[in-house]
Design a protein around this motif. Structure first.
Motif, PDB file in Angstrom:
ATOM      1  N   UNK A 107       0.815  -1.212   0.000  1.00 54.43           N
ATOM      2  CA  UNK A 107       0.000   0.000   0.000  1.00 54.43           C
ATOM      3  C   UNK A 107       0.851   1.265   0.000  1.00 54.43           C
ATOM      4  N   UNK A 108       0.668   2.114  -1.013  1.00 60.72           N
ATOM      5  CA  UNK A 108       1.318   3.427  -1.031  1.00 60.72           C
ATOM      6  C   UNK A 108       0.777   4.314   0.086  1.00 60.72           C
ATOM      7  N   UNK A 109      -0.474   4.116   0.446  1.00 58.32           N
ATOM      8  CA  UNK A 109      -1.077   4.901   1.529  1.00 58.32           C
ATOM      9  C   UNK A 109      -0.379   4.607   2.845  1.00 58.32           C
ATOM     10  N   UNK A 110      -0.170   3.336   3.138  1.00 58.29           N
ATOM     11  CA  UNK A 110       0.569   2.955   4.338  1.00 58.29           C
ATOM     12  C   UNK A 110       1.972   3.531   4.308  1.00 58.29           C
ATOM     13  N   UNK A 111       2.610   3.447   3.138  1.00 55.71           N
ATOM     14  CA  UNK A 111       3.988   3.926   3.005  1.00 55.71           C
ATOM     15  C   UNK A 111       4.076   5.423   3.295  1.00 55.71           C
ATOM     16  N   UNK A 112       3.104   6.189   2.820  1.00 55.02           N
ATOM     17  CA  UNK A 112       3.137   7.632   3.040  1.00 55.02           C
ATOM     18  C   UNK A 112       2.872   7.981   4.500  1.00 55.02           C
ATOM     19  N   UNK A 113       1.955   7.265   5.143  1.00 62.23           N
ATOM     20  CA  UNK A 113       1.684   7.513   6.562  1.00 62.23           C
ATOM     21  C   UNK A 113       2.951   7.243   7.379  1.00 62.23           C
ATOM     22  N   UNK A 114       3.560   6.084   7.159  1.00 58.02           N
ATOM     23  CA  UNK A 114       4.797   5.755   7.870  1.00 58.02           C
ATOM     24  C   UNK A 114       5.906   6.739   7.563  1.00 58.02           C
ATOM     25  N   UNK A 115       6.003   7.120   6.278  1.00 58.48           N
ATOM     26  CA  UNK A 115       7.017   8.077   5.877  1.00 58.48           C
ATOM     27  C   UNK A 115       6.827   9.427   6.529  1.00 58.48           C
ATOM     28  N   UNK A 116       5.598   9.881   6.706  1.00 63.83           N
ATOM     29  CA  UNK A 116       5.325  11.165   7.342  1.00 63.83           C
ATOM     30  C   UNK A 116       5.729  11.172   8.819  1.00 63.83           C
ATOM     31  N   UNK A 117       5.558  10.048   9.479  1.00 66.60           N
ATOM     32  CA  UNK A 117       5.812   9.993  10.920  1.00 66.60           C
ATOM     33  C   UNK A 117       7.301  10.073  11.255  1.00 66.60           C
ATOM     34  N   UNK A 118       8.139   9.391  10.458  1.00 64.80           N
ATOM     35  CA  UNK A 118       9.553   9.278  10.795  1.00 64.80           C
ATOM     36  C   UNK A 118      10.271  10.595  11.051  1.00 64.80           C
ATOM     37  N   UNK A 119      10.309  11.531  10.093  1.00 63.36           N
ATOM     38  CA  UNK A 119      11.041  12.784  10.289  1.00 63.36           C
ATOM     39  C   UNK A 119      10.501  13.639  11.431  1.00 63.36           C
ATOM     40  N   UNK A 120       9.173  13.705  11.591  1.00 61.80           N
ATOM     41  CA  UNK A 120       8.603  14.531  12.651  1.00 61.80           C
ATOM     42  C   UNK A 120       8.895  13.954  14.030  1.00 61.80           C
ATOM     43  N   UNK A 121       8.896  12.635  14.135  1.00 59.06           N
ATOM     44  CA  UNK A 121       9.237  12.012  15.415  1.00 59.06           C
ATOM     45  C   UNK A 121      10.700  12.284  15.761  1.00 59.06           C
ATOM     46  N   UNK A 122      11.583  12.207  14.772  1.00 61.77           N
ATOM     47  CA  UNK A 122      13.000  12.491  15.012  1.00 61.77           C
ATOM     48  C   UNK A 122      13.204  13.949  15.412  1.00 61.77           C
ATOM     49  N   UNK A 123      12.493  14.860  14.766  1.00 62.14           N
ATOM     50  CA  UNK A 123      12.690  16.296  15.016  1.00 62.14           C
ATOM     51  C   UNK A 123      12.017  16.768  16.297  1.00 62.14           C
ATOM     52  N   UNK A 124      10.791  16.295  16.569  1.00 58.23           N
ATOM     53  CA  UNK A 124      10.009  16.837  17.684  1.00 58.23           C
ATOM     54  C   UNK A 124       9.551  15.792  18.696  1.00 58.23           C
TER      55      UNK A 124
END
Length: 332
Positions: A107-124
């Motif tokens: 699923x590209x939808x799953x991939x985008x959700x997971x992809x969105x979470x990674x950088x924001x979790x690392x930053x904030x």
């Protein structure tokens, strides 16, 4: 060229990737059941994807813009937002390319959700994640839609089997013709749903840049997104259809019509309520439900288990990839 412009370009490329990674699945049953000629099916699907993206409501894009990362952290990021989203997209597309290369209908939808979470979790940190929004507006629809698709496929097959049990083989010709309509409306609905996920990211960038003050998607953005997802389907969709059309259950016109109708019912509801769902999950789970009702022993459950496993690992794998990518950018 600044990061803002680069990120916009990459978002459109992501929509293009979604077109050849996901949308071909919606055409697979039509082609392998020989209900519609492959060339005609792809052209009709591409036109439907384009029209659906430009005309249907933008509720899904608003979900992506408002319900994944908390609003205050989006604006807190300032100029960093472009790099955060760019890392998210690269993480999602990396996993998409891996699964596309091996013909795994993930699923590209799953991939985008997971992809969105990674950088924001690392930053904030995890406080930046809109837990309630992502759970009820994204995660639950994504994981419930295949279950609903399975049940709907099972029930549609049950009722149509009863209705058509005394019909002559001529009924197959009627079902083939009806699939011109189901193919068009299914692709219009799901194409809009998939393209809107990328459009939601563009809206985030535009709002932080001060180019818009609401969550409405400008028409020129809709037009470009529609063009990208349609081109993606035409240029790369054929590779993925083999998994759906041949590896789960032997598809005939009756099954193809049931899968198209089942998926269309779910897609219509999802688009109305703004729930991002996966067309890949939906069409595959519908076929599983159809096979389970008609002839469970003929379903290739081993492939289905591998496919389901790919669905479950997509979010964490995309999360890790985008997390690492953003981490590397901070070291540079």
């Amino acid at each position: 060229m600044d990061f803002y412009s680069i990120t916009i370009i990459v978002i459109f490329f992501y929509i293009f990737v979604t077109g050849f990674h996901d949308e071909g699945n919606l055409v697979a049953t039509i082609i392998f059941s020989r209900s519609i000629d492959a060339k005609k099916a792809f052209i009709l699907a591409a036109v439907a994807q384009f029209l659906g993206t430009t005309i249907i409501s933008t509720n899904v894009s608003q979900t992506m813009a408002k319900d994944i990362v908390k609003y205050e952290y989006l604006f807190k990021s300032g100029s960093t937002i472009s790099l955060l989203i760019l890392s998210s997209l690269i993480g999602a597309m990396t996993w998409n390319f891996i699964t596309w290369y091996f013909g795994i209908p993930s699923s590209s939808s799953h991939a985008l959700i997971g992809g969105m979470l990674g950088p924001f979790v690392l930053e904030y940190g995890f406080n930046s994640i809109n837990v309630q929004g992502i759970l009820f507006r994204a995660i639950l629809p994504l994981f419930l839609s295949p279950i609903i698709g399975f049940v709907t496929g099972y029930l549609v097959t049950f009722f149509l089997s009863e209705i058509l049990k005394n019909q002559t083989p001529e009924a197959n010709n009627v079902l083939k013709k009806l699939q011109y309509f189901t193919l068009f409306f299914l692709n219009a609905g799901q194409g809009s749903n998939d393209a809107q996920k990328g459009m939601g990211l563009i809206v985030i960038l535009m709002m932080i840049k001060g180019q818009t003050h609401n969550f409405e998607v400008p028409f020129n953005i809709k037009y470009m997104a529609a063009l990208m997802i349609s081109l993606g389907l035409i240029l790369g969709g054929f590779r993925m259809i083999k998994s759906v059309g041949t590896r789960i259950y032997r598809i005939k016109p009756f099954h193809s019509f049931n899968a198209q109708l089942s998926s269309l019912l779910v897609v219509s509801i999802a688009s109305i309520i703004g729930a991002p769902i996966s067309g890949t999950q939906l069409i595959n789970s519908s076929i599983l439900g159809i096979g389970a009702k008609e002839r469970p022993t003929a379903v290739r459950w081993q492939f289905a288990r591998g496919m389901i496993m790919a669905w479950f690992i997509t979010i964490p794998v995309s999360f890790i990839i985008s997390y690492l990518i953003y981490g590397l950018t901070k070291l540079l």
